[in-house]
Design an enzyme around this catalytic site. Structure first.
Site, PDB file in Angstrom:
ATOM      1  NE  ARG A   1      26.437 -22.181   4.184  1.00  0.00           N
ATOM      2  CZ  ARG A   1      26.459 -21.959   2.863  1.00  0.00           C
ATOM      3  NH1 ARG A   1      27.444 -21.241   2.338  1.00  0.00           N
ATOM      4  NH2 ARG A   1      25.517 -22.444   2.099  1.00  0.00           N
TER       5      ARG A   1
ATOM      6  CG  HIS B   1      27.908 -26.812   4.011  1.00  0.00           C
ATOM      7  ND1 HIS B   1      27.591 -26.354   2.753  1.00  0.00           N
ATOM      8  CD2 HIS B   1      26.980 -26.284   4.838  1.00  0.00           C
ATOM      9  CE1 HIS B   1      26.521 -25.572   2.827  1.00  0.00           C
ATOM     10  NE2 HIS B   1      26.140 -25.507   4.083  1.00  0.00           N
ATOM     11  CG  ASP B   2      33.699 -32.173   7.017  1.00  0.00           C
ATOM     12  OD1 ASP B   2      33.637 -32.996   6.080  1.00  0.00           O
ATOM     13  OD2 ASP B   2      34.447 -32.311   8.000  1.00  0.00           O
TER      14      ASP B   2
ATOM     15  CB  VAL C   1      28.501 -34.426   2.820  1.00  0.00           C
ATOM     16  CG1 VAL C   1      28.720 -35.295   1.584  1.00  0.00           C
ATOM     17  CG2 VAL C   1      27.523 -33.292   2.530  1.00  0.00           C
TER      18      VAL C   1
ATOM     19  CG  ASP D   1      34.362 -37.313   5.786  1.00  0.00           C
ATOM     20  OD1 ASP D   1      34.043 -36.139   5.518  1.00  0.00           O
ATOM     21  OD2 ASP D   1      33.931 -38.291   5.152  1.00  0.00           O
TER      22      ASP D   1
ATOM     23  CB  SER E   1      34.210 -35.550   2.374  1.00  0.00           C
ATOM     24  OG  SER E   1      33.043 -35.040   2.973  1.00  0.00           O
TER      25      SER E   1
ATOM     26  CG  ASN F   1      28.967 -27.156  -0.670  1.00  0.00           C
ATOM     27  OD1 ASN F   1      28.306 -26.711   0.270  1.00  0.00           O
ATOM     28  ND2 ASN F   1      29.404 -28.405  -0.707  1.00  0.00           N
TER      29      ASN F   1
ATOM     30  N   PRO G   1      20.628 -29.117   3.582  1.00  0.00           N
ATOM     31  CG  PRO G   1      19.994 -28.280   5.667  1.00  0.00           C
ATOM     32  CD  PRO G   1      21.046 -29.088   4.993  1.00  0.00           C
TER      33      PRO G   1
ATOM     34  CG  HIS H   1      21.304 -19.137   9.428  1.00  0.00           C
ATOM     35  ND1 HIS H   1      20.263 -19.752   8.780  1.00  0.00           N
ATOM     36  CD2 HIS H   1      22.431 -19.775   8.996  1.00  0.00           C
ATOM     37  CE1 HIS H   1      20.739 -20.734   7.998  1.00  0.00           C
ATOM     38  NE2 HIS H   1      22.052 -20.760   8.115  1.00  0.00           N
TER      39      HIS H   1
ATOM     40  CG  ASP I   1      21.183 -10.915  13.508  1.00  0.00           C
ATOM     41  OD1 ASP I   1      20.348  -9.987  13.390  1.00  0.00           O
ATOM     42  OD2 ASP I   1      21.787 -11.152  14.571  1.00  0.00           O
TER      43      ASP I   1
ATOM     44  CB  THR J   1      23.445  -7.982  16.369  1.00  0.00           C
ATOM     45  OG1 THR J   1      22.754  -9.248  16.486  1.00  0.00           O
ATOM     46  CG2 THR J   1      22.779  -6.968  17.269  1.00  0.00           C
TER      47      THR J   1
ATOM     48  CG  ASP K   1      23.371 -11.380  18.956  1.00  0.00           C
ATOM     49  OD1 ASP K   1      22.913 -12.047  17.994  1.00  0.00           O
ATOM     50  OD2 ASP K   1      23.431 -10.146  18.932  1.00  0.00           O
TER      51      ASP K   1
HETATM   52  C1  HEM Z   1      18.659 -25.648   9.037  1.00  0.00           C
HETATM   53  C2  HEM Z   1      19.048 -25.778   7.806  1.00  0.00           C
HETATM   54  C3  HEM Z   1      19.958 -24.803   7.121  1.00  0.00           C
HETATM   55  C4  HEM Z   1      19.750 -24.253   5.902  1.00  0.00           C
HETATM   56  C5  HEM Z   1      18.570 -24.509   4.974  1.00  0.00           C
HETATM   57  C6  HEM Z   1      20.852 -23.359   5.651  1.00  0.00           C
HETATM   58  C7  HEM Z   1      21.019 -22.624   4.494  1.00  0.00           C
HETATM   59  C8  HEM Z   1      21.935 -21.613   4.323  1.00  0.00           C
HETATM   60  C9  HEM Z   1      22.034 -20.779   3.150  1.00  0.00           C
HETATM   61  C10 HEM Z   1      21.173 -20.903   1.906  1.00  0.00           C
HETATM   62  C11 HEM Z   1      23.008 -19.865   3.389  1.00  0.00           C
HETATM   63  C12 HEM Z   1      23.457 -18.747   2.437  1.00  0.00           C
HETATM   64  C13 HEM Z   1      24.332 -19.311   1.342  1.00  0.00           C
HETATM   65  C14 HEM Z   1      24.535 -18.331   0.201  1.00  0.00           C
HETATM   66  O1  HEM Z   1      23.570 -17.698  -0.236  1.00  0.00           O
HETATM   67  O2  HEM Z   1      25.680 -18.235  -0.285  1.00  0.00           O
HETATM   68  C15 HEM Z   1      23.547 -20.136   4.693  1.00  0.00           C
HETATM   69  C16 HEM Z   1      24.552 -19.431   5.285  1.00  0.00           C
HETATM   70  C17 HEM Z   1      25.116 -19.772   6.483  1.00  0.00           C
HETATM   71  N1  HEM Z   1      24.823 -20.895   7.234  1.00  0.00           N
HETATM   72 FE1  HEM Z   1      23.233 -22.103   7.010  1.00  0.00          FE
HETATM   73  N2  HEM Z   1      21.686 -23.377   6.712  1.00  0.00           N
HETATM   74  C18 HEM Z   1      21.204 -24.254   7.638  1.00  0.00           C
HETATM   75  C19 HEM Z   1      21.801 -24.614   8.831  1.00  0.00           C
HETATM   76  C20 HEM Z   1      23.020 -24.150   9.247  1.00  0.00           C
HETATM   77  C21 HEM Z   1      23.815 -24.724  10.299  1.00  0.00           C
HETATM   78  C22 HEM Z   1      23.427 -25.973  11.079  1.00  0.00           C
HETATM   79  C23 HEM Z   1      24.929 -23.971  10.420  1.00  0.00           C
HETATM   80  C24 HEM Z   1      26.110 -24.108  11.338  1.00  0.00           C
HETATM   81  C25 HEM Z   1      26.209 -24.973  12.308  1.00  0.00           C
HETATM   82  C26 HEM Z   1      24.837 -22.913   9.428  1.00  0.00           C
HETATM   83  C27 HEM Z   1      25.733 -21.890   9.273  1.00  0.00           C
HETATM   84  C28 HEM Z   1      25.638 -20.905   8.316  1.00  0.00           C
HETATM   85  C29 HEM Z   1      26.465 -19.708   8.312  1.00  0.00           C
HETATM   86  C30 HEM Z   1      27.453 -19.304   9.392  1.00  0.00           C
HETATM   87  C31 HEM Z   1      26.151 -18.998   7.141  1.00  0.00           C
HETATM   88  C32 HEM Z   1      26.804 -17.713   6.631  1.00  0.00           C
HETATM   89  C33 HEM Z   1      28.055 -18.077   5.859  1.00  0.00           C
HETATM   90  C34 HEM Z   1      28.862 -16.913   5.293  1.00  0.00           C
HETATM   91  O3  HEM Z   1      28.540 -15.744   5.494  1.00  0.00           O
HETATM   92  O4  HEM Z   1      29.855 -17.208   4.599  1.00  0.00           O
HETATM   93  N3  HEM Z   1      23.677 -23.075   8.725  1.00  0.00           N
HETATM   94  N4  HEM Z   1      22.884 -21.216   5.237  1.00  0.00           N
END
Ligand code: HEM
Ligand SMILES: *[C@@H]1O[C@H](CO)[C@@H](O)[C@H](O)[C@H]1NC(C)=O
Length: 334
Positions: free
Chosen positions: A66, A70-71, A74, A78, A80, A98, A167, A197, A250, A253, A258
């Site tokens: 993640r 997030h890098d 924005v 880089d 940031s 963040n 987003p 996710h 998820d 799993t 997966d």
């Molecule tokens: C499509 C738009 C996306 C939205 C709206 C979104 C939103 C979120 C939110 C709200 C969380 C939980 C944060 C929290 O409650 O602390 C999350 C977790 C996560 N997101 Fe996304 N995300 C998106 C796309 C992505 C993308 C593109 C990636 C990676 C390439 C990603 C990877 C992850 C991962 C791995 C987690 C779990 C992080 C952890 O357990 O520390 N997400 N995301």
């Protein structure tokens, strides 16, 4: 005779330069094996340390993936996102998406520290994030890919950018598509990258609205599994309070990279609103088709994911004389 040989040589040089320029443009200005000469152990050092970090804390794989996202969203990839508050820098870490949510900064610090011992001022923090994302996915059973390298680190952060471009979990499908388009990413990238996710967790704060949303209930009430899922989520996340309680993105799993994520969202069991809209709000049916394809063919998902994550890693990279190699990922060089 001599003149024509010389002319031929000049022509040859011109042609070769033209070829070289075209190639580097096509490659998005990054290179494979970028550190082969300057820091041959870079990738090895990174992958060993990611392995150790993930052994200690399995969720770290998700958190590190993640960070790269997030890098990149924005101001480009880089690093940031890694900057702390300092003089005129307002850290992205305290932006809404963040704050109390991004993890893994200490792992990046440790890796950077070791890389600085091995090859000082050589490996950028932005490249570390790209390598770490790849290793984290592979460690959880996901696909692997070649990482393009040569990014430089930014001299600034964008707190406003982090609020604007990352987003929100209650975004509509239309907003998500527009948001990804702004980054040069298309609908297929959105669907493939959302598959991230399959790993990690979210806070009650991020999924409360979705769990109590009347519209979502109407759409999915036909699934018994959805009703059970909702009951469990409501017990974790009450209508008010317990904002920091967490649930797996998820739930089938949670520790494996997966294609289960796509099966979940087809059943209405995505944790975030933004997961479920891929299926609910896609009236044209194109996205749903892609979700079905990924749900029924993990290899296809893996290939798409690898392609899209490489594409994401190319967003607005700083290269050449732009930016710098930070000594400490949290601060620009003095
Ligand atoms: C499509 C738009 C996306 C939205 C709206 C979104 C939103 C979120 C939110 C709200 C969380 C939980 C944060 C929290 O409650 O602390 C999350 C977790 C996560 N997101 Fe996304 N995300 C998106 C796309 C992505 C993308 C593109 C990636 C990676 C390439 C990603 C990877 C992850 C991962 C791995 C987690 C779990 C992080 C952890 O357990 O520390 N997400 N995301
Ligand atoms: C999304 O959530 C934010 C913060 O909780 C809220 O201010 C906003 O109104 C919500 N947007 C929608 C479309 O529900």
């Amino acid at each position: 005779m001599e003149i024509s040989t010389r002319a031929f040589c000049i022509l040859l040089v011109l042609v070769l330069n033209a070829v070289k320029i075209t190639l580097s443009v096509e490659d998005g200005l990054l290179y494979l094996d970028y550190y082969k000469e300057t820091c041959p152990l870079a990738e090895e050092i990174v992958s060993r340390n990611v392995e150790i970090a993930v052994l200690k804390d399995p969720r770290m794989a998700a958190s590190l993936l993640r960070l790269h996202f997030h890098d990149c969203f924005v101001m480009g990839c880089d690093a940031s996102v890694l900057l702390d508050n300092y003089v005129d820098i307002i850290s992205e870490k305290q932006a809404g998406p963040n704050l109390n949510s991004l993890r893994g900064f200490k792992v990046i610090d440790e890796i950077k520290y070791i890389l600085e011992e091995a090859c000082p001022l050589t490996v950028s923090c932005a490249d570390i994030l790209a390598m770490v994302a790849r290793d984290a996915v592979a460690l959880r059973g996901g696909p692997s890919w070649k990482v393009w390298l040569g990014r430089k680190d930014s001299l600034k952060a964008s707190f406003d950018g982090a609020n604007q471009f990352i987003p929100a979990p209650n975004s509509s499908l239309e907003t998500l598509i527009a948001n990804f388009n702004q980054q040069g990413l298309d609908v297929e990238d959105l669907v493939a990258l959302s598959g991230s996710h399959t790993l990690g967790k979210a806070r009650c704060l991020s999924f409360r609205q979705r769990v109590y949303d009347i519209n979502v209930e109407e759409k999915h009430d036909k699934y018994r599994r959805y009703r059970t899922f909702r009951r469990i989520l409501r017990s974790i996340c009450p209508e008010s309070g317990r904002d920091e309680a967490i649930a797996p993105l998820d739930f089938v799993t949670p520790a494996k990279f997966d294609n289960q994520y796509y099966i979940n969202i087809l059943e209405g069991n995505g944790l975030l609103g933004s997961d479920n809209v891929l299926v609910n709000e896609d009236h044209a049916g194109e996205i749903k088709k892609l979700v079905w394809a990924f749900a029924s063919n993990q290899e296809l998902f893996f290939r798409s994911f690898a392609r899209s994550v490489v594409k994401m890693g190319n967003i607005n990279v700083l290269t050449g004389v732009d930016g710098e190699i930070r000594k400490n990922c949290r601060f620009v060089n003095p």
